[in-house]
Design a protein around this motif. Sequence first.
Motif, mmCIF file in Angstrom:
data_model
loop_
_atom_site.group_PDB
_atom_site.id
_atom_site.type_symbol
_atom_site.label_atom_id
_atom_site.label_comp_id
_atom_site.label_asym_id
_atom_site.label_seq_id
_atom_site.Cartn_x
_atom_site.Cartn_y
_atom_site.Cartn_z
ATOM 1 N N GLN A 20 0.820 -1.226 0.000
ATOM 2 C CA GLN A 20 0.000 0.000 0.000
ATOM 3 C C GLN A 20 0.849 1.269 0.000
ATOM 4 O O GLN A 20 0.351 2.361 -0.249
ATOM 5 C CB GLN A 20 -0.979 0.001 1.195
ATOM 6 N N LYS A 34 -4.373 3.389 1.886
ATOM 7 C CA LYS A 34 -5.370 2.444 2.403
ATOM 8 C C LYS A 34 -6.103 1.766 1.256
ATOM 9 O O LYS A 34 -6.438 2.423 0.257
ATOM 10 C CB LYS A 34 -6.434 3.193 3.229
ATOM 11 N N PRO A 49 -9.808 -0.048 0.488
ATOM 12 C CA PRO A 49 -9.945 -0.330 -0.938
ATOM 13 C C PRO A 49 -9.904 0.942 -1.786
ATOM 14 O O PRO A 49 -10.157 2.034 -1.296
ATOM 15 C CB PRO A 49 -11.346 -0.951 -1.009
HETATM 16 N N1 LIG Z 1 -11.705 4.596 6.168
HETATM 17 C C1 LIG Z 1 -11.033 3.706 5.249
HETATM 18 C C2 LIG Z 1 -10.286 2.677 6.036
HETATM 19 C C3 LIG Z 1 -9.526 1.750 5.141
HETATM 20 C C4 LIG Z 1 -8.542 0.894 5.923
HETATM 21 O O1 LIG Z 1 -8.382 1.045 7.147
HETATM 22 N N2 LIG Z 1 -7.873 -0.003 5.209
HETATM 23 C C5 LIG Z 1 -6.901 -0.861 5.840
HETATM 24 C C6 LIG Z 1 -7.258 -2.321 5.633
HETATM 25 S S1 LIG Z 1 -8.856 -2.663 6.263
HETATM 26 C C7 LIG Z 1 -5.544 -0.608 5.210
HETATM 27 O O2 LIG Z 1 -5.444 -0.347 4.022
HETATM 28 N N3 LIG Z 1 -4.485 -0.716 6.013
HETATM 29 C C8 LIG Z 1 -3.149 -0.565 5.555
HETATM 30 C C9 LIG Z 1 -2.401 0.519 6.292
HETATM 31 O O3 LIG Z 1 -3.023 1.288 7.019
HETATM 32 O O4 LIG Z 1 -1.182 0.570 6.144
HETATM 33 C C10 LIG Z 1 -12.077 3.050 4.333
HETATM 34 O O5 LIG Z 1 -13.147 2.725 4.840
HETATM 35 O O6 LIG Z 1 -11.806 2.865 3.141
#
Ligand SMILES: N[C@@H](CCC(=O)N[C@@H](CS)C(=O)NCC(=O)O)C(=O)O
Length: 209
Positions: free
Chosen positions: A38, A51, A53
């Motif tokens: 990411q 982040k 998706p």
């Molecule tokens: N508010 C964002 C949250 C997205 C999120 O937290 N994604 C996480 C996986 S569930 C992510 O990409 N984490 C990787 C990181 O933070 O490095 C959404 O709903 O799209």
Amino acid sequence: MIELLTADTPNGKKISIMLEEIGLKYKVTKINIYKDEQFKPEFRKLSPFSKIPVIVDHDNNKEAIFESGAILIYLAEKTNKFYDKKERLKINQWLMIQMAIVGPFIGQHHQFHHYNSGKSKFGEDRYFDIAKRIYKDLDEHLSKNDFLAGKKYSIADIATFPWITRHNWHDIGLKKYKNLSRWYSIISKREAVIKGYDCLNKGDKIPNL
Ligand SMILES: N[C@@H](CCC(=O)N[C@@H](CS)C(=O)NCC(=O)O)C(=O)O
């Protein structure tokens, strides 16, 4: 065609479920967040907070959209599905509650209780209590409503459902919450939800009640 850049997490599953529900053609590109994909510059161009998706709409000038709530609204408006104009105010509120409370706080419960138990009693207790409150509040609301925004299944349900599918990790006892259980069981039987839940085609099954 829609490209979905995602990982196998509740936020990612929201979008694969929505894409199955609306029946648009899509392809999945896996972003391995456990290997820091990411943070690659080409992904960060699409998602400034790194982040998943993200979607890229190849039928709309390669428009790229990040934030799962914004993606759900975009897809719902594009197809006129699961976002009734008359119910929009209600749907927005329940979608925002998911984005601001249900996801972030249950996410912390996962961190302290499931992945890192024993490291911080304060963190474990705090997010366990908050997660229980979320179950209780959803249950109370669903005692008077078939779905989160009233009588019809909407993007608010699609956003919230994948978070409750981790109920075995939560150790709260979903079955004790009769209305939330009813809602869970109805949604978990939808063909599109079963398909979208297995977003990376690994044979992932929705956990039973
Ligand atoms: N508010 C964002 C949250 C997205 C999120 O937290 N994604 C996480 C996986 S569930 C992510 O990409 N984490 C990787 C990181 O933070 O490095 C959404 O709903 O799209």
